[in-house]
Design an enzyme around this catalytic site. Structure first.
Site, mmCIF file in Angstrom:
data_model
loop_
_atom_site.group_PDB
_atom_site.id
_atom_site.type_symbol
_atom_site.label_atom_id
_atom_site.label_comp_id
_atom_site.label_asym_id
_atom_site.label_seq_id
_atom_site.Cartn_x
_atom_site.Cartn_y
_atom_site.Cartn_z
ATOM 1 N N SER A 155 -14.537 -12.128 73.184
ATOM 2 C CA SER A 155 -13.838 -11.241 72.253
ATOM 3 C C SER A 155 -14.098 -11.697 70.811
ATOM 4 C CB SER A 155 -12.350 -11.193 72.605
ATOM 5 O OG SER A 155 -11.691 -10.176 71.902
ATOM 6 N N GLU A 173 -15.586 7.515 66.163
ATOM 7 C CA GLU A 173 -15.856 8.450 65.074
ATOM 8 C C GLU A 173 -17.352 8.547 64.811
ATOM 9 O OE1 GLU A 173 -13.595 7.738 61.509
ATOM 10 O OE2 GLU A 173 -11.977 6.787 62.642
ATOM 11 N N HIS A 197 -15.591 -5.496 73.528
ATOM 12 C CA HIS A 197 -14.739 -4.434 74.105
ATOM 13 C C HIS A 197 -15.439 -3.085 73.877
ATOM 14 C CE1 HIS A 197 -11.387 -7.330 74.418
ATOM 15 N NE2 HIS A 197 -11.688 -7.690 73.188
#
Length: 298
Positions: A155, A173, A197
């Site tokens: 992460s 987006e 992720h």
């Protein structure tokens, strides 16, 4: 006597597999494991077991650095239990919360002696703020380069691997400059920009935005419970349940990134995209892709 007829239909897949195995790079002793977060900590633990094995297995001396976390003792303790259950010879936490701690002779001695370093998740800006340009980081960098240390980051611990780091931003987006916040990472694999992720949080747009801003870097998007294993010979191999997305701007012909407003859509021409899953390989410098051997079937 009739001539013997050889049916090559069933032999071709085996020949292809053998040829591919001959070209397949062999694992180097140490590596850098870049994990997309949420790796399996309960069941097969394949990614964590791979790190454990590369760090020396039953002879492993593993140092956990939870500096990215707001609860370093808790998250560090969880990894201690996991690696002790696997049978590591020694596991410890370096609870480094302030840059001054990186000057400690005890901390430096631990990093000179250990065989594996694990960077936990949390906040990548916090992690960089504590470790960048310190004796701790210099020891890690030199020992990784020398093949003396296996390094893993999950992460936030994955995000810091490049020189250019994704510090935050939006998801889902159209690519644009405001979609991604960039900062300086730890530069352990300076050629790449890592996002984690990845498909789980719909981050393709922001990785493309980052690559458009830095077209001399390779974009690497890593899904949860998935790992890109960077070998010392330049090969990357995929482990885990998801995929690794590679955004390669080597042949980029045009982008409007320097000329548009922050919220305007980006134009990015001639990107090359690879989606890799378990066992697939990619060479960081040659830009060569190899499929997993087990994928070849009759």
């Amino acid at each position: 006597m009739a001539p013997k007829v050889v049916d090559r239909r069933n032999t071709m897949p085996q020949l292809q597999a053998k040829s591919l195995e001959m070209r397949t790079p062999q694992a180097t002793k140490t590596a850098v494991l870049v994990i997309g977060g949420a790796e399996d900590k309960v069941h097969g633990r394949e990614i964590l077991r791979t790190f454990f094995g590369r760090a020396g297995a039953s002879k492993a001396y593993i140092t956990i650095i939870p500096s990215a976390s707001r609860e370093p003792a808790i998250i560090g303790g969880r990894y201690i239990r996991i690696f002790e259950e696997m049978g590591a010879e020694k596991v410890e936490i370096l609870d480094i919360r302030e840059r001054e701690q990186c000057e400690s002779s005890q901390v430096r001695a631990s990093l000179e002696a250990c065989s594996g370093v694990f960077l936990t998740g949390g906040d990548q800006l916090r992690l960089c703020g504590v470790l960048s340009d310190t004796p701790v980081m210099e020891i890690i960098r030199q020992r990784v380069r020398g093949g003396q240390l296996t390094l893993a980051g999950t992460s936030a611990g994955a995000a810091v691997m490049g020189h250019h780091m994704i510090a935050g931003g939006g998801s889902g987006e159209t690519p644009n400059r405001s979609l991604v916040d960039m900062a300086t990472g730890l530069g352990l694999i300076p050629e790449v920009i890592v996002d984690q992720h990845f498909h789980n949080r719909n981050r393709m747009g922001r990785l493309i935005s980052a690559v458009a801003a830095h077209p001399d870097r390779l974009g690497i998007g890593i899904d949860e419970d998935t790992c890109a294993v960077f070998e010392r010979d330049g090969w990357l191999q995929v482990l885990g349940k998801g995929s690794v997305t590679i955004v390669d701007p080597t042949e980029l012909t045009h982008t409007n990134e320097p000329h548009v407003g922050a919220n305007e859509p980006l134009t990015v021409h001639n990107l090359r995209l690879h989606i890799l899953s378990y066992g697939d390989r990619f060479h960081l410098y040659q830009r060569t892709v190899l499929p997993a051997v087990h994928r070849i079937s009759s």
